[in-house]
Design a protein around this motif. Structure first.
Motif, PDB file in Angstrom:
ATOM      1  N   PRO A   1     -54.009 -56.323  42.565  1.00  0.00           N
ATOM      2  CA  PRO A   1     -52.665 -55.739  42.480  1.00  0.00           C
ATOM      3  C   PRO A   1     -52.496 -54.454  43.290  1.00  0.00           C
ATOM      4  N   ILE A   2     -53.566 -53.665  43.393  1.00  0.00           N
ATOM      5  CA  ILE A   2     -53.479 -52.427  44.183  1.00  0.00           C
ATOM      6  C   ILE A   2     -53.249 -52.759  45.657  1.00  0.00           C
ATOM      7  N   ALA A   3     -53.948 -53.786  46.154  1.00  0.00           N
ATOM      8  CA  ALA A   3     -53.767 -54.186  47.554  1.00  0.00           C
ATOM      9  C   ALA A   3     -52.361 -54.726  47.791  1.00  0.00           C
ATOM     10  N   VAL A   4     -51.818 -55.437  46.820  1.00  0.00           N
ATOM     11  CA  VAL A   4     -50.453 -55.955  46.954  1.00  0.00           C
ATOM     12  C   VAL A   4     -49.459 -54.805  47.075  1.00  0.00           C
ATOM     13  N   VAL A   5     -49.609 -53.790  46.225  1.00  0.00           N
ATOM     14  CA  VAL A   5     -48.690 -52.652  46.273  1.00  0.00           C
ATOM     15  C   VAL A   5     -48.911 -51.835  47.547  1.00  0.00           C
ATOM     16  N   ASP A   6     -50.150 -51.764  48.030  1.00  0.00           N
ATOM     17  CA  ASP A   6     -50.408 -51.121  49.335  1.00  0.00           C
ATOM     18  C   ASP A   6     -49.574 -51.794  50.424  1.00  0.00           C
ATOM     19  N   GLU A   7     -49.573 -53.119  50.405  1.00  0.00           N
ATOM     20  CA  GLU A   7     -48.824 -53.862  51.417  1.00  0.00           C
ATOM     21  C   GLU A   7     -47.326 -53.622  51.279  1.00  0.00           C
ATOM     22  N   ILE A   8     -46.830 -53.616  50.047  1.00  0.00           N
ATOM     23  CA  ILE A   8     -45.408 -53.355  49.812  1.00  0.00           C
ATOM     24  C   ILE A   8     -45.030 -51.969  50.319  1.00  0.00           C
TER      25      ILE A   8
ATOM     26  N   PHE B   1     -45.745 -66.492  39.180  1.00  0.00           N
ATOM     27  CA  PHE B   1     -46.000 -65.065  39.361  1.00  0.00           C
ATOM     28  C   PHE B   1     -46.616 -64.422  38.119  1.00  0.00           C
ATOM     29  N   THR B   2     -46.190 -64.822  36.929  1.00  0.00           N
ATOM     30  CA  THR B   2     -46.652 -64.162  35.700  1.00  0.00           C
ATOM     31  C   THR B   2     -47.770 -64.937  35.006  1.00  0.00           C
ATOM     32  N   MET B   3     -48.513 -65.740  35.740  1.00  0.00           N
ATOM     33  CA  MET B   3     -49.569 -66.530  35.122  1.00  0.00           C
ATOM     34  C   MET B   3     -50.608 -65.637  34.458  1.00  0.00           C
ATOM     35  N   ASP B   4     -50.991 -64.554  35.120  1.00  0.00           N
ATOM     36  CA  ASP B   4     -51.991 -63.622  34.592  1.00  0.00           C
ATOM     37  C   ASP B   4     -51.268 -62.345  34.170  1.00  0.00           C
ATOM     38  N   TRP B   5     -50.981 -62.207  32.889  1.00  0.00           N
ATOM     39  CA  TRP B   5     -50.199 -61.060  32.408  1.00  0.00           C
ATOM     40  C   TRP B   5     -50.841 -59.711  32.716  1.00  0.00           C
ATOM     41  N   PRO B   6     -52.161 -59.536  32.532  1.00  0.00           N
ATOM     42  CA  PRO B   6     -52.750 -58.230  32.876  1.00  0.00           C
ATOM     43  C   PRO B   6     -52.547 -57.854  34.346  1.00  0.00           C
ATOM     44  N   LYS B   7     -52.686 -58.819  35.256  1.00  0.00           N
ATOM     45  CA  LYS B   7     -52.479 -58.518  36.682  1.00  0.00           C
ATOM     46  C   LYS B   7     -51.005 -58.213  36.967  1.00  0.00           C
ATOM     47  N   THR B   8     -50.098 -58.933  36.298  1.00  0.00           N
ATOM     48  CA  THR B   8     -48.673 -58.645  36.485  1.00  0.00           C
ATOM     49  C   THR B   8     -48.355 -57.234  36.000  1.00  0.00           C
ATOM     50  N   ARG B   9     -48.898 -56.863  34.846  1.00  0.00           N
ATOM     51  CA  ARG B   9     -48.675 -55.507  34.330  1.00  0.00           C
ATOM     52  C   ARG B   9     -49.244 -54.466  35.292  1.00  0.00           C
ATOM     53  N   ALA B  10     -50.449 -54.723  35.786  1.00  0.00           N
ATOM     54  CA  ALA B  10     -51.078 -53.759  36.693  1.00  0.00           C
ATOM     55  C   ALA B  10     -50.245 -53.553  37.949  1.00  0.00           C
ATOM     56  N   LEU B  11     -49.689 -54.641  38.484  1.00  0.00           N
ATOM     57  CA  LEU B  11     -48.856 -54.536  39.687  1.00  0.00           C
ATOM     58  C   LEU B  11     -47.601 -53.714  39.395  1.00  0.00           C
ATOM     59  N   CYS B  12     -46.942 -54.020  38.295  1.00  0.00           N
ATOM     60  CA  CYS B  12     -45.721 -53.281  37.945  1.00  0.00           C
ATOM     61  C   CYS B  12     -46.017 -51.799  37.706  1.00  0.00           C
TER      62      CYS B  12
ATOM     63  N   GLU C   1     -48.396 -50.032  38.926  1.00  0.00           N
ATOM     64  CA  GLU C   1     -48.739 -49.351  40.174  1.00  0.00           C
ATOM     65  C   GLU C   1     -47.479 -49.053  40.993  1.00  0.00           C
ATOM     66  N   ILE C   2     -46.516 -49.961  40.990  1.00  0.00           N
ATOM     67  CA  ILE C   2     -45.237 -49.692  41.667  1.00  0.00           C
ATOM     68  C   ILE C   2     -44.563 -48.483  41.043  1.00  0.00           C
ATOM     69  N   LEU C   3     -44.573 -48.419  39.710  1.00  0.00           N
ATOM     70  CA  LEU C   3     -43.940 -47.296  39.011  1.00  0.00           C
ATOM     71  C   LEU C   3     -44.706 -46.002  39.251  1.00  0.00           C
ATOM     72  N   ARG C   4     -46.035 -46.072  39.252  1.00  0.00           N
ATOM     73  CA  ARG C   4     -46.842 -44.866  39.453  1.00  0.00           C
ATOM     74  C   ARG C   4     -46.577 -44.232  40.816  1.00  0.00           C
ATOM     75  N   ARG C   5     -46.373 -45.081  41.839  1.00  0.00           N
ATOM     76  CA  ARG C   5     -46.126 -44.568  43.190  1.00  0.00           C
ATOM     77  C   ARG C   5     -44.661 -44.194  43.418  1.00  0.00           C
ATOM     78  N   GLY C   6     -43.814 -44.523  42.467  1.00  0.00           N
ATOM     79  CA  GLY C   6     -42.403 -44.180  42.619  1.00  0.00           C
ATOM     80  C   GLY C   6     -41.703 -44.980  43.707  1.00  0.00           C
ATOM     81  N   LEU C   7     -42.151 -46.223  43.940  1.00  0.00           N
ATOM     82  CA  LEU C   7     -41.529 -47.049  44.972  1.00  0.00           C
ATOM     83  C   LEU C   7     -40.202 -47.587  44.464  1.00  0.00           C
ATOM     84  N   ARG C   8     -39.160 -47.374  45.209  1.00  0.00           N
ATOM     85  CA  ARG C   8     -37.839 -47.904  44.865  1.00  0.00           C
ATOM     86  C   ARG C   8     -37.592 -49.140  45.730  1.00  0.00           C
TER      87      ARG C   8
END
Length: 541
Positions: A299-306, A325-336, A338-345
């Motif tokens: 998930p960190i690499a995905v958000v890096d790309e975004i 997309f939501t097959m793995d709930w922990p990974k989905t949470r981690a991605l979300c 990380e987006i919030l932590r970086r303040g990406l709009r």
């Protein structure tokens, strides 16, 4: 050094070939009649495998849609879906979705990383006709052209490859796409391709190109010549998405891509956070096209790309091409998170199953920018829904409906997919589907007629029962009746589709009007209304 009838007298022009190739290009010491490592003149020592690769020029081609169709090539597990067009030439209508075939894009990144001189031509995004495509390829002088072939556009896609073989001397042609698996013999007999890839091209294309272009010794363990076409023996699969390089959006006309989920004038990019589907829906080509096992990216690499896409290219929307997309709930949470932590709009759209969401996860996704979720309800008949492979759905239809309405209540747009014509479909099951639609009132709805894609269990069963009406692949668009059920003819299925769409329009008339008013009021408030109107006018004109 002459390669395939062409010669480079200078480095390629900036912007045509990749930066990797421009940095590494060096003029040849002497002209050879064949590659120097193959024993040609020139007196140079045999170069390393990396040196050989540096001389290989490859163009990646997303071909234009054929006359009469607009093709979404990455949809339906890479089989592609299509809508009719009044256009009488090759090209792509300006008001239609433009989306790169994701495996073609990832394969481009892999080739660039391995030192190939690689360029990317998206003939759909640029609305090029056949003559323009041939001219662009001829001017670039690649040694190989790698092109996508899809099911509804198969005849047109193969025509493009044959035109390149005749109009771009020296360029070898390579066909990729999900259809290569079940329809390899058709592609091989067409005389359009010198080589083809079964499975994921990212996993095998560099080695196949080296062998095809004489830069590597034949590898009979991995490749074979079947009907005169070089092809990998076993279907290739990417087992580790984290090993793939970032998507090469620097090589594509990203400013020409648009997606209706974000609206006109909004620059977007497609991204994978996972790939594959482990569910066993008998009609679905996803496992065949993307693998029957789900593999995830970090998930960190995905958000890096975004973040890179947003900062470097001004991307405002992300279309996740994950099958669930939501097959793995922990990974989905981690991605979300990380987006919030970086303040990406940034806004994003996903596809998933109704049984793979809950209120907590939906709230987090909404906070992180999720704007729209595509759900496959498929049928409002619980028994039919369960039979297609939605395990346990028969006893949980009410819960699935609650998840759909909960999504909307939390401020995410739930888009509904309905599929008619499954085995066992009757007038009674269609009536139950209409009743569910009237009850839920989904703001947007897509009604597809089941397509028995070659290679799926449904295709084999429909053929065995004599239910197929045609094997004219140009009619396998996803919206035309090409088979019947035990109880309903193709004409009855087509009429049922129109009946469902009419029922939806009536049930949601005022809801759609209120939504449109809120939407335009929001555009006016955020200042994007003039830009959106201008982009909409440009597409229509």
């Amino acid at each position: 050094m002459a390669n395939g009838g062409g010669r480079w007298a200078r480095p390629p022009a900036r912007g045509l070939w990749s930066a990797t190739a421009r940095r590494r290009w060096s003029p040849p010491m002497r002209t050879c009649t064949k590659p120097c490592w193959a024993g040609g003149r020139g007196g140079r020592p045999a170069p390393s495998e990396e040196d050989k690769t540096m001389t290989l020029r490859v163009m990646m081609l997303q071909p234009p849609s054929p006359p009469g169709l607009n093709v979404k090539r990455d949809y339906a597990g890479g089989m592609g879906v299509a809508d009719p067009s009044p256009r009488t030439r090759f090209g792509h209508d300006a008001g239609y979705i433009t989306l790169p075939y994701m495996s073609l894009l990832y394969a481009t990144a892999v080739l660039e990383r391995e030192g190939f001189a690689v360029s990317f031509l998206d003939a759909q995004a640029e609305d090029l006709d056949l003559d323009a495509v041939v001219e662009r390829v001829r001017a670039a002088q690649p040694q190989a052209v790698v092109s996508v072939v899809n099911l509804p556009s198969l005849a047109g896609d193969l025509e493009v490859l044959r035109a390149l073989r005749g109009g771009a001397p020296g360029a070898r042609t390579v066909a990729i796409g999900t259809v290569i698996g079940p329809l390899f013999e058709t592609v091989a007999r067409s005389g359009a391709a010198d080589a083809a890839v079964r499975g994921d091209p990212e996993a095998v294309l560099p080695a196949l190109l080296r062998q095809l272009l004489g830069a590597a010794a034949p590898d009979p363990v991995r490749f074979e010549s079947a009907a005169g076409v070089l092809v990998n023996r076993a279907p290739a699969r990417v087992e580790d998405l984290n090993a793939l390089p970032p998507l090469p959006y620097h090589l594509v006309p990203i400013e020409k891509y648009w997606y209706h989920g974000f609206g006109p004038g909004v620059k977007y990019a497609a991204v994978f956070a996972s790939r594959g589907c482990s569910f066993k829906c008998y009609y679905c080509p996803y496992p065949m096209g993307f693998g029957d096992r789900i593999v995830h990216r970090d998930p960190i690499a995905v958000v890096d790309e975004i973040e890179t896409l947003q900062r470097r290219y001004g991307v405002q929307g992300i279309l996740f091409r994950d099958q669930v997309f939501t097959m793995d709930w922990p990974k989905t949470r981690a991605l979300c998170e990380e987006i919030l932590r970086r303040g990406l709009r940034i806004e994003w759209v996903v596809e998933t199953r109704l049984d793979r969401v809950n209120g907590e996860l939906l709230r987090l996704m909404k906070a992180a920018g999720c704007r729209r979720i595509h759900y496959g309800l498929e049928s409002g008949d619980p028994k039919l829904f369960s039979r297609v492979g939605k395990d346990g759905a028969e006893g949980r239809m009410e819960q699935l409906i609650r998840n759909f309405t909960l999504t909307e209540r939390l401020g995410i747009h739930p888009h509904m997919f309905v599929l008619i014509g499954l085995l066992g479909e009757t007038e009674a099951s269609i009536a139950r589907t209409i009743e569910v639609i009237r009850r839920i009132k989904p703001l947007t709805l897509q009604v597809a007629v089941v397509t028995p894609y070659p290679g799926t269990p449904l295709f084999e069963e429909a053929r065995r029962q004599g239910l197929l009406a045609t094997e004219d692949w140009s009619r396998y668009t996803g919206f035309q009746a090409v088979s019947r059920t035990e109880a309903l003819s193709g004409a009855e299925l087509a009429a049922a589709r129109e009946r469902i769409l009419r029922a939806h329009r009536r049930a949601t008339f005022w809801k759609r009007r209120r939504h449109q008013a809120r939407l335009w009021a929001g555009y006016l408030a955020d200042g994007s209304l003039p830009r959106r109107l201008w982009a909409k006018w440009r597409r229509r004109s």
